[in-house]
Design a protein around this motif. Structure first.
Motif, PDB file in Angstrom:
ATOM      1  N   ARG A  13       0.833  -1.206   0.000  1.00 27.28           N
ATOM      2  CA  ARG A  13       0.000   0.000   0.000  1.00 27.28           C
ATOM      3  C   ARG A  13       0.871   1.260   0.000  1.00 27.28           C
ATOM      4  NH1 ARG A  13      -2.592  -0.322   4.817  1.00 27.28           N
ATOM      5  NH2 ARG A  13      -3.623  -2.187   4.042  1.00 27.28           N
ATOM      6  N   LYS A  14       1.940   1.258   0.792  1.00 24.39           N
ATOM      7  CA  LYS A  14       2.838   2.413   0.842  1.00 24.39           C
ATOM      8  C   LYS A  14       3.599   2.577  -0.472  1.00 24.39           C
ATOM      9  CE  LYS A  14       3.405   3.027   5.755  1.00 24.39           C
ATOM     10  NZ  LYS A  14       4.308   3.466   6.801  1.00 24.39           N
ATOM     11  N   LEU A  15       3.976   1.468  -1.106  1.00 25.04           N
ATOM     12  CA  LEU A  15       4.667   1.563  -2.383  1.00 25.04           C
ATOM     13  C   LEU A  15       3.753   2.114  -3.479  1.00 25.04           C
ATOM     14  CD1 LEU A  15       6.824  -1.697  -2.462  1.00 25.04           C
ATOM     15  CD2 LEU A  15       7.621   0.661  -2.259  1.00 25.04           C
ATOM     16  N   LYS A  16       2.477   1.736  -3.454  1.00 30.52           N
ATOM     17  CA  LYS A  16       1.520   2.289  -4.432  1.00 30.52           C
ATOM     18  C   LYS A  16       1.365   3.789  -4.227  1.00 30.52           C
ATOM     19  CE  LYS A  16      -1.196  -1.838  -5.305  1.00 30.52           C
ATOM     20  NZ  LYS A  16      -2.514  -2.476  -5.219  1.00 30.52           N
ATOM     21  N   THR A  17       1.293   4.210  -2.982  1.00 28.66           N
ATOM     22  CA  THR A  17       1.210   5.640  -2.677  1.00 28.66           C
ATOM     23  C   THR A  17       2.468   6.351  -3.170  1.00 28.66           C
ATOM     24  OG1 THR A  17      -0.124   5.172  -0.724  1.00 28.66           O
ATOM     25  CG2 THR A  17       0.930   7.328  -0.823  1.00 28.66           C
ATOM     26  N   THR A  27      10.021  14.329  -5.246  1.00 27.00           N
ATOM     27  CA  THR A  27      11.328  13.692  -5.068  1.00 27.00           C
ATOM     28  C   THR A  27      11.207  12.463  -4.171  1.00 27.00           C
ATOM     29  OG1 THR A  27      11.885  15.000  -3.125  1.00 27.00           O
ATOM     30  CG2 THR A  27      12.493  15.923  -5.272  1.00 27.00           C
ATOM     31  N   VAL A  28      12.180  11.580  -4.298  1.00 23.50           N
ATOM     32  CA  VAL A  28      12.181  10.358  -3.493  1.00 23.50           C
ATOM     33  C   VAL A  28      12.300  10.704  -2.011  1.00 23.50           C
ATOM     34  CG1 VAL A  28      13.418   8.213  -3.007  1.00 23.50           C
ATOM     35  CG2 VAL A  28      13.091   8.944  -5.360  1.00 23.50           C
ATOM     36  N   ALA A  29      13.082  11.707  -1.689  1.00 26.48           N
ATOM     37  CA  ALA A  29      13.235  12.113  -0.291  1.00 26.48           C
ATOM     38  C   ALA A  29      11.897  12.573   0.292  1.00 26.48           C
ATOM     39  CB  ALA A  29      14.263  13.227  -0.174  1.00 26.48           C
ATOM     40  N   ASP A  30      11.131  13.352  -0.471  1.00 28.65           N
ATOM     41  CA  ASP A  30       9.820  13.799  -0.001  1.00 28.65           C
ATOM     42  C   ASP A  30       8.836  12.638   0.117  1.00 28.65           C
ATOM     43  OD1 ASP A  30      10.669  16.412   0.172  1.00 28.65           O
ATOM     44  OD2 ASP A  30       9.940  16.944  -1.840  1.00 28.65           O
ATOM     45  N   VAL A  31       8.915  11.710  -0.823  1.00 26.44           N
ATOM     46  CA  VAL A  31       8.037  10.532  -0.782  1.00 26.44           C
ATOM     47  C   VAL A  31       8.329   9.708   0.469  1.00 26.44           C
ATOM     48  CG1 VAL A  31       7.536   8.327  -1.902  1.00 26.44           C
ATOM     49  CG2 VAL A  31       7.669  10.409  -3.264  1.00 26.44           C
ATOM     50  N   CYS A  32       9.609   9.494   0.758  1.00 24.92           N
ATOM     51  CA  CYS A  32       9.988   8.706   1.932  1.00 24.92           C
ATOM     52  C   CYS A  32       9.524   9.386   3.211  1.00 24.92           C
ATOM     53  CB  CYS A  32      11.490   8.491   1.960  1.00 24.92           C
ATOM     54  SG  CYS A  32      12.054   7.368   0.662  1.00 24.92           S
ATOM     55  N   GLN A  39      15.089   6.212   3.157  1.00 25.63           N
ATOM     56  CA  GLN A  39      15.334   5.937   1.737  1.00 25.63           C
ATOM     57  C   GLN A  39      15.868   4.527   1.491  1.00 25.63           C
ATOM     58  OE1 GLN A  39      17.406   8.947  -0.457  1.00 25.63           O
ATOM     59  NE2 GLN A  39      16.166  10.598   0.424  1.00 25.63           N
ATOM     60  N   PRO A  40      16.804   4.014   2.319  1.00 25.01           N
ATOM     61  CA  PRO A  40      17.247   2.630   2.091  1.00 25.01           C
ATOM     62  C   PRO A  40      16.101   1.618   2.241  1.00 25.01           C
ATOM     63  CG  PRO A  40      18.816   3.770   3.479  1.00 25.01           C
ATOM     64  CD  PRO A  40      17.627   4.676   3.330  1.00 25.01           C
ATOM     65  N   THR A  41      15.214   1.862   3.201  1.00 26.74           N
ATOM     66  CA  THR A  41      14.069   0.977   3.379  1.00 26.74           C
ATOM     67  C   THR A  41      13.173   1.035   2.156  1.00 26.74           C
ATOM     68  OG1 THR A  41      14.124   1.257   5.764  1.00 26.74           O
ATOM     69  CG2 THR A  41      12.061   0.468   4.821  1.00 26.74           C
ATOM     70  N   TYR A  42      12.916   2.226   1.638  1.00 26.53           N
ATOM     71  CA  TYR A  42      12.073   2.384   0.451  1.00 26.53           C
ATOM     72  C   TYR A  42      12.664   1.614  -0.729  1.00 26.53           C
ATOM     73  CZ  TYR A  42      10.244   4.465  -3.796  1.00 26.53           C
ATOM     74  OH  TYR A  42       9.721   4.640  -5.052  1.00 26.53           O
ATOM     75  N   HIS A  43      13.963   1.759  -0.960  1.00 27.02           N
ATOM     76  CA  HIS A  43      14.591   1.081  -2.091  1.00 27.02           C
ATOM     77  C   HIS A  43      14.612  -0.434  -1.905  1.00 27.02           C
ATOM     78  CE1 HIS A  43      15.643   4.650  -4.306  1.00 27.02           C
ATOM     79  NE2 HIS A  43      16.150   5.195  -3.202  1.00 27.02           N
ATOM     80  N   ARG A  44      14.801  -0.889  -0.668  1.00 28.88           N
ATOM     81  CA  ARG A  44      14.766  -2.329  -0.396  1.00 28.88           C
ATOM     82  C   ARG A  44      13.378  -2.885  -0.647  1.00 28.88           C
ATOM     83  NH1 ARG A  44      16.173  -2.390   4.735  1.00 28.88           N
ATOM     84  NH2 ARG A  44      14.081  -2.729   5.500  1.00 28.88           N
ATOM     85  N   TRP A  45      12.344  -2.169  -0.170  1.00 31.41           N
ATOM     86  CA  TRP A  45      10.961  -2.599  -0.405  1.00 31.41           C
ATOM     87  C   TRP A  45      10.643  -2.621  -1.887  1.00 31.41           C
ATOM     88  CZ3 TRP A  45       7.619   0.568   3.577  1.00 31.41           C
ATOM     89  CH2 TRP A  45       7.820   0.054   4.857  1.00 31.41           C
TER      90      TRP A  45
END
Length: 52
Positions: A13-17, A27-32, A39-45
């Motif tokens: 659900r968080k990845l779809k968001t 930006t990825v930083a704002d998304v995280c 950010q490492p958790t986001y990229h791992r997921w």
């Protein structure tokens, strides 16, 4: 800082968001920051659950 374990459904659900926000040129930083993960958790997921 408290360690939180997310279920697979919560991660997806968080990845779809995150995908929706990135499509809006965020930006990825704002998304995280918005989905409350690092950010490492986001990229791992994204690597593990990206195809779902």
């Amino acid at each position: 800082m408290k360690c939180i374990r997310h279920t697979a459904e919560q991660i997806i659900r968080k990845l779809k968001t995150a995908e929706q926000l990135i499509a809006q040129c965020t930006t990825v930083a704002d998304v995280c920051r918005f989905i409350e993960v690092t950010q490492p958790t986001y990229h791992r997921w994204k690597q593990q659950y990206g195809g779902m």
